[in-house]
Design a protein around this motif. Structure first.
Motif, PDB file in Angstrom:
ATOM      1  N   ARG A  17      58.964  13.361  14.496  1.00  0.00           N
ATOM      2  CA  ARG A  17      58.884  13.179  15.940  1.00  0.00           C
ATOM      3  C   ARG A  17      57.750  12.220  16.247  1.00  0.00           C
ATOM      4  N   LEU A  18      58.077  11.128  16.898  1.00  0.00           N
ATOM      5  CA  LEU A  18      57.080  10.160  17.324  1.00  0.00           C
ATOM      6  C   LEU A  18      56.696  10.421  18.777  1.00  0.00           C
ATOM      7  N   SER A  19      55.427  10.175  19.061  1.00  0.00           N
ATOM      8  CA  SER A  19      54.942  10.295  20.438  1.00  0.00           C
ATOM      9  C   SER A  19      54.202   9.024  20.817  1.00  0.00           C
ATOM     10  N   CYS A  20      54.225   8.718  22.098  1.00  0.00           N
ATOM     11  CA  CYS A  20      53.512   7.548  22.604  1.00  0.00           C
ATOM     12  C   CYS A  20      52.961   7.882  23.977  1.00  0.00           C
ATOM     13  N   VAL A  21      51.656   7.729  24.108  1.00  0.00           N
ATOM     14  CA  VAL A  21      50.996   8.009  25.378  1.00  0.00           C
ATOM     15  C   VAL A  21      50.493   6.705  25.982  1.00  0.00           C
ATOM     16  N   ALA A  22      50.809   6.503  27.237  1.00  0.00           N
ATOM     17  CA  ALA A  22      50.292   5.354  27.976  1.00  0.00           C
ATOM     18  C   ALA A  22      49.057   5.789  28.759  1.00  0.00           C
ATOM     19  N   SER A  23      47.991   5.002  28.624  1.00  0.00           N
ATOM     20  CA  SER A  23      46.753   5.350  29.323  1.00  0.00           C
ATOM     21  C   SER A  23      46.333   4.215  30.250  1.00  0.00           C
ATOM     22  N   VAL A  38      71.555   4.642  15.363  1.00  0.00           N
ATOM     23  CA  VAL A  38      70.788   5.886  15.488  1.00  0.00           C
ATOM     24  C   VAL A  38      71.465   6.902  16.400  1.00  0.00           C
ATOM     25  N   LYS A  39      72.569   6.538  17.002  1.00  0.00           N
ATOM     26  CA  LYS A  39      73.260   7.464  17.918  1.00  0.00           C
ATOM     27  C   LYS A  39      73.663   8.737  17.169  1.00  0.00           C
ATOM     28  N   GLY A  40      73.378   9.864  17.786  1.00  0.00           N
ATOM     29  CA  GLY A  40      73.689  11.142  17.171  1.00  0.00           C
ATOM     30  C   GLY A  40      72.606  11.660  16.240  1.00  0.00           C
ATOM     31  N   ARG A  41      71.643  10.821  15.913  1.00  0.00           N
ATOM     32  CA  ARG A  41      70.557  11.229  15.013  1.00  0.00           C
ATOM     33  C   ARG A  41      69.192  11.231  15.704  1.00  0.00           C
ATOM     34  N   PHE A  42      68.987  10.294  16.609  1.00  0.00           N
ATOM     35  CA  PHE A  42      67.710  10.172  17.316  1.00  0.00           C
ATOM     36  C   PHE A  42      67.882  10.591  18.763  1.00  0.00           C
ATOM     37  N   THR A  43      66.828  11.180  19.320  1.00  0.00           N
ATOM     38  CA  THR A  43      66.822  11.553  20.734  1.00  0.00           C
ATOM     39  C   THR A  43      65.522  11.093  21.374  1.00  0.00           C
ATOM     40  N   ILE A  44      65.649  10.330  22.452  1.00  0.00           N
ATOM     41  CA  ILE A  44      64.478   9.881  23.182  1.00  0.00           C
ATOM     42  C   ILE A  44      64.300  10.751  24.423  1.00  0.00           C
ATOM     43  N   SER A  45      63.052  11.055  24.732  1.00  0.00           N
ATOM     44  CA  SER A  45      62.746  11.828  25.932  1.00  0.00           C
ATOM     45  C   SER A  45      61.389  11.369  26.459  1.00  0.00           C
ATOM     46  N   ARG A  46      61.062  11.762  27.677  1.00  0.00           N
ATOM     47  CA  ARG A  46      59.771  11.376  28.231  1.00  0.00           C
ATOM     48  C   ARG A  46      59.281  12.423  29.210  1.00  0.00           C
ATOM     49  N   ASP A  47      57.975  12.398  29.375  1.00  0.00           N
ATOM     50  CA  ASP A  47      57.313  13.246  30.353  1.00  0.00           C
ATOM     51  C   ASP A  47      56.638  12.300  31.337  1.00  0.00           C
ATOM     52  N   ASN A  48      57.224  12.144  32.510  1.00  0.00           N
ATOM     53  CA  ASN A  48      56.699  11.180  33.477  1.00  0.00           C
ATOM     54  C   ASN A  48      55.307  11.556  33.971  1.00  0.00           C
ATOM     55  N   GLU A  49      55.045  12.832  34.053  1.00  0.00           N
ATOM     56  CA  GLU A  49      53.735  13.272  34.537  1.00  0.00           C
ATOM     57  C   GLU A  49      52.635  12.895  33.545  1.00  0.00           C
ATOM     58  N   LYS A  50      52.992  12.878  32.273  1.00  0.00           N
ATOM     59  CA  LYS A  50      52.009  12.578  31.218  1.00  0.00           C
ATOM     60  C   LYS A  50      52.113  11.149  30.707  1.00  0.00           C
ATOM     61  N   ASP A  51      53.017  10.346  31.296  1.00  0.00           N
ATOM     62  CA  ASP A  51      53.226   8.959  30.838  1.00  0.00           C
ATOM     63  C   ASP A  51      53.417   8.920  29.326  1.00  0.00           C
ATOM     64  N   THR A  52      54.246   9.807  28.850  1.00  0.00           N
ATOM     65  CA  THR A  52      54.459   9.965  27.415  1.00  0.00           C
ATOM     66  C   THR A  52      55.947   9.863  27.100  1.00  0.00           C
ATOM     67  N   VAL A  53      56.253   9.191  26.003  1.00  0.00           N
ATOM     68  CA  VAL A  53      57.630   9.099  25.529  1.00  0.00           C
ATOM     69  C   VAL A  53      57.688   9.611  24.096  1.00  0.00           C
ATOM     70  N   TYR A  54      58.783  10.261  23.761  1.00  0.00           N
ATOM     71  CA  TYR A  54      58.969  10.855  22.438  1.00  0.00           C
ATOM     72  C   TYR A  54      60.236  10.290  21.796  1.00  0.00           C
ATOM     73  N   LEU A  55      60.237  10.291  20.478  1.00  0.00           N
ATOM     74  CA  LEU A  55      61.439   9.949  19.741  1.00  0.00           C
ATOM     75  C   LEU A  55      61.610  10.987  18.642  1.00  0.00           C
TER      76      LEU A  55
END
Length: 121
Positions: free
Chosen positions: A19-25, A63-80
């Motif tokens: 699981r990858l995470s990315c935070v925007a600051s 990557v369809k069916g294997r990867f899922t992208i999501s985000r938390d708008n409140e935390k300016d964070t995206v996950y893979l």
């Protein structure tokens, strides 16, 4: 100033997950689109997945069916969430944000420094 910082890369065996995470600051008000691209040795950077602030997603076919992208708008964070990983998924994965509304105006695009994902037995 807006910065993107990725985390979560590493070495995993074929069939495994990461699981990858990315935070925007920065003084960010909102980000329209966040996503992940990757670049393997000797290849061009390719878009892997992207998600808008409304939750609309798109994925590259491989990557369809294997990867899922999501985000938390409140935390300016995206996950893979990456599952069923294959050796061909090995690459440096870069976080990307587009149309960033922040204290100094609108930033068209920003990139993270990248995190290495290696799929190998």
């Amino acid at each position: 100033q807006v910065q993107l910082v990725e985390s979560g890369g590493g070495l995993v065996e074929p069939g495994g997950s990461l699981r990858l995470s990315c935070v925007a600051s920065g003084e960010i008000f909102s980000i329209h689109t966040m996503g992940w691209s990757r670049q393997a040795p000797g290849k061009q950077r390719e878009l892997v997945a992207a998600i808008t602030s409304a939750g609309k997603t798109n994925y590259t076919d491989s990557v369809k069916g294997r990867f899922t992208i999501s985000r938390d708008n409140e935390k300016d964070t995206v996950y893979l969430q990456m599952s069923s990983l294959k050796p061909e998924d090995t690459a440096v994965y870069y976080c990307n944000a587009r149309t960033i509304y922040y204290s100094n105006g609108i930033l068209p695009e920003s990139w993270g420094q990248g995190t290495q994902v290696t799929v190998s037995s």
